[in-house]
Design a protein around this motif. Structure first.
Motif: not given
Ligand code: FER
Length: 542
Positions: A416, A440-441, A444, A481, A485
């Protein structure tokens, strides 16, 4: 009409031929071939074996203008196959030949020309011919006396590799009656001392070897055949050894292969999500140790945890993996939470030989002025020097030069916001880290999917690394989620020459594993670590 006549003539002269000629025999063939596939007119009856693809290609050819191109291989046994027709009789002896070439991957690779048949209710695989062939060179795999065993049925011939799943070309596949010498590609094989790669070791190789020593970039342009002592470098000593060999002063070359710093690995090209066994999260009988450490770095006083494997020996060198938590979590998350229990998983993987013993560090991007996106600064200035000054990694010292020199033994990953920190480490610390596990991220930096991918590709160009010097194993769940992305970013990266998509890291450097139905949770994500971590630390970057 000419084609028909030549087939009739072939059938008349070769007693083993059936009435129906194989697809491959065509008008250009000499009459004594029972099979001759030139691929000038398509795939000529060849097919992909076990999911591989074959197609006619005009990009390369050992003879004529076309060859058969075999790609999309998921494993070493997937290749290019041809079913022999009933003209080939069991119990009879034949001569077989095929020319093979590959363009990317290792400097040499072991190829097999194999026969498959049914015998007594079982499928049998028997090598017709094998050779270590040189990258970018056509080589012949041949055997003039190969007997199809009595009783063999459903006989096919195919080309495969010993390991790996790289693409290759096949051309001029021929068969004739036993004992027939079939001419094929000359040289192109890994033969120590065959410097001019013509298939023989003789005085002409010495002439070539001497020229290479004199030329400025001799070491770079020398074929591996010239490195007769296998030291990995072509040097004066190899020339002296070749001279002595040709004069009969030595009968074989000494083996000066350096001690390997990485272990070989059988990668899968298309790694699929697989959960760690359930008991991997229970305490293991061979436990490593998790130590809390405190350091005073550029963002103040902070803590991190260091996992050292069972039987950790400070006299040995260990690969190291920095693994970052997600938003709202901290350095405790990975080792002390019920949905992670990473220590137990690492212990089991190492005990069962799925993973080489390594050090795993869980730092944190929390703290004043510190955040996921700028953690790369603290990693470089404080975390790596602190940890690797205290624990035994491949860094000979904590000087930046020694940390860079050991980057192929260092990995960074995270979940994340930890994944956000991972892409940032890629962009800014590529000179310190060779392996990346963003989970999962997305990245940025850069605007839109293309901009994100471009900022990573630009970093590669800025640092000047080749595609065999950095590896990314990214993963997420299809219902995560973060999937919407990351996926577009991955699709853009796939189009860029800096990233070659496959989980076979002997062939490419970038993979994205999607776990069906999984959501944004460590309880799933820890299994991505289970799948990905064994893929790291097997490439030298050379
Ligand atoms: C992503 C990268 C980071 C992501 C969520 C996060 C929803 C982190 C979120 C958080 O820690 O609040 O692509 O997609």
């Amino acid at each position: 009409m000419k084609k028909l006549l030549s087939l009739v003539a072939a059938a008349a002269t070769a007693s083993a031929l059936a009435a129906s000629a194989p697809v491959c025999v065509n008008a250009e063939d000499e009459e004594n071939y029972l099979l001759s596939c030139s691929f000038e007119s398509g795939e000529e009856g060849w097919e992909g074996r076990g999911g591989a693809s074959v197609e006619n290609s005009s990009k390369e050819a050992s003879d004529g203008d076309h060859a058969l191109y075999c790609s999309n291989r998921g494993d070493s046994w997937q290749g290019a196959l041809y079913k022999l027709d009933s003209g080939f009789k069991s119990g009879e002896t034949y001569s077989f030949s095929a020319n093979v070439m590959y363009e990317s991957g290792k400097d040499k690779d072991l190829y097999h020309f194999t026969m498959q048949y049914d015998l007594g209710g079982e499928t049998v695989y028997k090598k017709i011919a094998s050779a270590n062939i040189l990258k970018g060179r056509w080589a012949q795999l041949s055997n003039a006396d190969f007997t199809i065993p009595s009783g063999a049925d459903d006989v096919s011939i195919y080309i495969e590799t010993e390991k790996g799943s790289g693409s290759f070309y096949v051309d001029d596949v021929k068969a004739a009656s036993g004992g027939t010498a079939i001419s094929g590609a000359k040289g192109g094989k890994y033969i120590l001392g065959d410097v001019n790669t013509d298939g023989d070791v003789d005085v002409y190789d010495f002439v070539s070897a001497r020229k290479l020593i004199i030329s400025q970039d001799g070491d770079k342009s020398a074929p591996i055949n010239a490195d007769v002592d296998k030291s990995t470098e072509y040097e004066i000593n190899d020339l002296v050894l070749l001279n002595n060999f040709l004069l009969g002063k030595i009968k074989e070359f000494p083996d000066n292969t350096p001690e390997p710093t990485v272990t070989p690995f059988d990668y899968e090209a298309n790694k699929q999500f697989k959960e760690a066994p359930g008991d991997y999260f229970n305490a293991c009988q061979q436990q490593g140790k998790v130590t809390k450490e405190s350091y005073n770095g550029i963002r103040g006083n902070k803590s991190l945890y260091v996992y050292t494997p069972y039987d950790y020996d400070p006299e040995k060198q260990y690969n190291i993996f920095y693994l970052m938590h997600g938003g709202g979590e901290n350095e405790n998350t990975l080792f002390f939470q019920n949905d992670t229990m990473l220590q137990n998983m690492l212990d089991h993987m190492i005990m069962n030989g799925e993973l080489e013993p390594l050090i795993v560090v869980t730092p944190t991007f929390n703290g004043s002025g510190s955040e996921a996106g700028n953690f790369y600064e603290e990693l470089r200035a404080s975390v790596i020097p602190f940890v690797e000054g205290k624990y035994s990694t491949y860094a000979e010292s904590t000087s930046e030069a020694d940390i860079k020199a050991s980057r192929m033994h260092r990995a960074y990953g995270g979940f994340s916001m930890g994944s956000v920190s991972t892409w940032a480490v890629f962009q800014n610390d590529l000179d310190l880290v060779g392996y990346f596990m963003p989970l999962s991220g997305d990245h940025w930096q850069g605007s839109g999917a293309y901009g994100k991918a471009k900022s990573l590709a630009d970093a590669v160009d800025k640092f000047g690394y080749d595609t065999n010097q950095y590896y990314i194993f990214a993963a997420t769940g299809s219902d995560d989620i973060a999937y919407p992305n990351i996926n577009p970013q991955v699709e853009e990266m796939k189009k860029m020459s800096q990233f070659n998509f496959t989980s076979d890291f002997s062939q490419g450097n970038f993979y994205f594993m999607v776990a069906p139905g999984k959501t944004h949770w460590w309880g799933y994500v820890r299994h991505y670590v289970y799948d990905a971590l064994p893929y790291f630390f097997h490439e030298t970057g050379e």
